[in-house]
Design a protein around this motif. Structure first.
Motif, PDB file in Angstrom:
ATOM      1  N   MET A   1       0.913  -1.146  -0.174  1.00 47.63           N
ATOM      2  CA  MET A   1       0.017  -0.077  -0.209  1.00 47.63           C
ATOM      3  C   MET A   1       0.749   1.210  -0.028  1.00 47.63           C
ATOM      4  O   MET A   1       2.034   1.564   0.449  1.00 47.63           O
ATOM      5  CB  MET A   1      -0.865   0.168   1.214  1.00 47.63           C
ATOM      6  N   GLY A   2       0.824   2.036  -0.669  1.00 50.46           N
ATOM      7  CA  GLY A   2       1.057   3.560  -1.175  1.00 50.46           C
ATOM      8  C   GLY A   2       1.394   4.672   0.128  1.00 50.46           C
ATOM      9  O   GLY A   2      -0.439   4.304   1.203  1.00 50.46           O
ATOM     10  N   MET A   3       2.230   5.473   0.323  1.00 45.22           N
ATOM     11  CA  MET A   3       1.584   6.541   1.359  1.00 45.22           C
ATOM     12  C   MET A   3      -0.117   6.855   1.127  1.00 45.22           C
ATOM     13  O   MET A   3      -0.229   7.250   2.320  1.00 45.22           O
ATOM     14  CB  MET A   3       2.625   7.180   1.183  1.00 45.22           C
ATOM     15  N   THR A   4      -0.655   7.807  -0.386  1.00 43.91           N
ATOM     16  CA  THR A   4      -1.240   8.169  -0.234  1.00 43.91           C
ATOM     17  C   THR A   4      -2.615   7.213  -0.315  1.00 43.91           C
ATOM     18  O   THR A   4      -3.798   7.584   0.044  1.00 43.91           O
ATOM     19  CB  THR A   4      -1.135   8.352  -1.576  1.00 43.91           C
ATOM     20  N   GLU A   5      -2.028   5.802  -0.297  1.00 50.22           N
ATOM     21  CA  GLU A   5      -3.115   4.214   0.554  1.00 50.22           C
ATOM     22  C   GLU A   5      -3.643   4.692   1.411  1.00 50.22           C
ATOM     23  O   GLU A   5      -4.377   4.020   2.143  1.00 50.22           O
ATOM     24  CB  GLU A   5      -3.039   3.715  -0.227  1.00 50.22           C
ATOM     25  N   GLU A   6      -2.532   5.170   2.871  1.00 52.39           N
ATOM     26  CA  GLU A   6      -2.317   4.663   3.637  1.00 52.39           C
ATOM     27  C   GLU A   6      -3.514   5.762   4.595  1.00 52.39           C
ATOM     28  O   GLU A   6      -3.548   6.232   4.066  1.00 52.39           O
ATOM     29  CB  GLU A   6      -0.976   5.240   4.028  1.00 52.39           C
ATOM     30  N   PRO A   7      -4.275   4.901   5.473  1.00 59.18           N
ATOM     31  CA  PRO A   7      -4.754   5.647   6.254  1.00 59.18           C
ATOM     32  C   PRO A   7      -4.343   6.870   6.629  1.00 59.18           C
ATOM     33  O   PRO A   7      -3.282   7.203   7.476  1.00 59.18           O
ATOM     34  CB  PRO A   7      -5.799   4.928   7.276  1.00 59.18           C
ATOM     35  N   ALA A   8      -5.602   7.880   6.958  1.00 62.24           N
ATOM     36  CA  ALA A   8      -5.058   9.425   7.442  1.00 62.24           C
ATOM     37  C   ALA A   8      -4.464   9.458   8.683  1.00 62.24           C
ATOM     38  O   ALA A   8      -3.668  10.110   9.052  1.00 62.24           O
ATOM     39  CB  ALA A   8      -6.012  10.321   6.984  1.00 62.24           C
ATOM     40  N   HIS A   9      -5.634   8.768   9.321  1.00 62.86           N
ATOM     41  CA  HIS A   9      -4.699   8.886  11.007  1.00 62.86           C
ATOM     42  C   HIS A   9      -3.509   7.683  10.699  1.00 62.86           C
ATOM     43  O   HIS A   9      -2.555   8.148  11.860  1.00 62.86           O
ATOM     44  CB  HIS A   9      -6.108   8.011  12.088  1.00 62.86           C
ATOM     45  N   GLU A  10      -3.437   7.060  10.177  1.00 64.39           N
ATOM     46  CA  GLU A  10      -1.928   6.661  10.237  1.00 64.39           C
ATOM     47  C   GLU A  10      -0.923   7.622   9.794  1.00 64.39           C
ATOM     48  O   GLU A  10       0.544   7.381  10.187  1.00 64.39           O
ATOM     49  CB  GLU A  10      -1.924   5.302   9.614  1.00 64.39           C
ATOM     50  N   GLN A  11      -1.243   7.821   8.349  1.00 62.82           N
ATOM     51  CA  GLN A  11      -0.141   9.475   8.187  1.00 62.82           C
ATOM     52  C   GLN A  11       0.068   9.984   9.873  1.00 62.82           C
ATOM     53  O   GLN A  11       1.359  10.135   9.005  1.00 62.82           O
ATOM     54  CB  GLN A  11      -0.507   9.574   6.790  1.00 62.82           C
ATOM     55  N   MET A  12      -0.904  10.464  10.050  1.00 61.26           N
ATOM     56  CA  MET A  12      -0.144  11.647  10.977  1.00 61.26           C
ATOM     57  C   MET A  12       0.516  10.736  11.929  1.00 61.26           C
ATOM     58  O   MET A  12       0.988  11.349  12.490  1.00 61.26           O
ATOM     59  CB  MET A  12      -1.844  12.323  11.512  1.00 61.26           C
ATOM     60  N   GLU A  13       0.042   9.286  12.931  1.00 55.94           N
ATOM     61  CA  GLU A  13       0.384   9.332  13.742  1.00 55.94           C
ATOM     62  C   GLU A  13       1.921   8.735  13.345  1.00 55.94           C
ATOM     63  O   GLU A  13       3.425   9.149  14.010  1.00 55.94           O
ATOM     64  CB  GLU A  13      -0.340   7.658  13.971  1.00 55.94           C
ATOM     65  N   ARG A  14       2.517   8.506  11.570  1.00 60.54           N
ATOM     66  CA  ARG A  14       3.946   8.246  11.018  1.00 60.54           C
ATOM     67  C   ARG A  14       4.518   9.478  11.500  1.00 60.54           C
ATOM     68  O   ARG A  14       5.529  10.085  11.108  1.00 60.54           O
ATOM     69  CB  ARG A  14       3.928   7.724  10.233  1.00 60.54           C
ATOM     70  N   HIS A  15       3.329  11.055  10.750  1.00 57.74           N
ATOM     71  CA  HIS A  15       3.913  12.497  11.111  1.00 57.74           C
ATOM     72  C   HIS A  15       4.550  12.588  12.283  1.00 57.74           C
ATOM     73  O   HIS A  15       6.159  13.113  12.408  1.00 57.74           O
ATOM     74  CB  HIS A  15       3.122  12.970  10.334  1.00 57.74           C
ATOM     75  N   ALA A  16       3.842  12.684  13.058  1.00 59.25           N
ATOM     76  CA  ALA A  16       4.132  12.592  15.010  1.00 59.25           C
ATOM     77  C   ALA A  16       5.492  12.283  14.910  1.00 59.25           C
ATOM     78  O   ALA A  16       6.507  12.599  15.796  1.00 59.25           O
ATOM     79  CB  ALA A  16       2.830  12.361  15.961  1.00 59.25           C
ATOM     80  N   THR A  17       5.236  10.769  14.654  1.00 53.56           N
ATOM     81  CA  THR A  17       6.957   9.839  15.244  1.00 53.56           C
ATOM     82  C   THR A  17       7.950  10.717  14.136  1.00 53.56           C
ATOM     83  O   THR A  17       9.163  10.342  15.396  1.00 53.56           O
ATOM     84  CB  THR A  17       6.587   8.347  14.761  1.00 53.56           C
ATOM     85  N   LEU A  18       7.886  11.095  13.297  1.00 57.41           N
ATOM     86  CA  LEU A  18       8.974  10.946  12.388  1.00 57.41           C
ATOM     87  C   LEU A  18       9.752  12.923  13.107  1.00 57.41           C
ATOM     88  O   LEU A  18      10.725  13.029  13.410  1.00 57.41           O
ATOM     89  CB  LEU A  18       8.503  11.428  10.518  1.00 57.41           C
TER      90      LEU A  18
END
Length: 189
Positions: A1-18
């Motif tokens: 699954m590409g980054m754009t297909e990743e659910p928004a809440h998972e992207q935000m969790e990943r953003h917070a971790t980074l």
């Protein structure tokens, strides 16, 4: 699954971790930089204590009770001493009119002697170039004087002559019959 297909809440969790990782890395980088700066300051302090200033008498009051002295920075001796005291891989790149020093990391595990020699030669030229109150050059050191001073400060005469030629090629200095002038790139190297 590409980054754009990743659910928004998972992207935000990943953003917070980074973001947290970047914050930690920024703090670590700043701590390392502060430690290096402290070590360099110690090296510069030792060099200044060893060879930093020339003290000259300016005279005394008419009643003979007050004496005046001037502590003048001997830039060339200071650069030579600081160059000797700095940790490997660091070199004095410039000594400013106000006495501040710029120290560069060369990126090498040892400091190339050509960089050390160039810094010392520039300091000799800066020290011995006289300007008027408007900043116009009144006199500059002769080629022989620069080489003689370099030898006094521990540089082989042949190495000093080679480095002067290289500084001229880089437009750092201009070598003429009248002497050696600072050139357009003098403050950059």
């Amino acid at each position: 699954m590409g980054m754009t297909e990743e659910p928004a809440h998972e992207q935000m969790e990943r953003h917070a971790t980074l973001t947290d990782e970047l914050t930690d890395l920024d703090a670590e980088r700043d701590a390392v930089a502060a430690s290096v700066q402290d070590r360099l300051a110690d090296a510069v302090s030792e060099a200044i204590a060893e060879a930093g200033t020339n003290v000259g008498s300016l005279g005394q009051s008419k009643d003979g009770k007050r004496f005046r002295f001037e502590a003048r920075l001997d830039r060339a001796a200071l650069v030579a001493a600081v160059t000797e005291a700095l940790p490997d891989g660091f070199v004095v790149s410039h000594v400013n009119e106000d006495g501040t020093l710029s120290v560069d990391w060369t990126g090498d595990s040892t400091t190339p002697s050509k960089r050390e020699h160039g810094a010392i030669l520039k300091a000799i030229i800066a020290e011995e170039t006289e300007t008027d109150s408007d900043g116009f050059i009144e006199s500059v050191p002769s080629h022989d004087r620069v080489l003689a001073r370099a030898v006094e400060l521990g540089i082989d005469e042949g190495d000093a002559a080679d480095r002067l030629s290289r500084l001229a090629t880089l437009d750092v200095v201009d070598i003429t019959d009248e002497g050696i002038y600072p050139d357009e790139n003098f403050s950059r190297y």
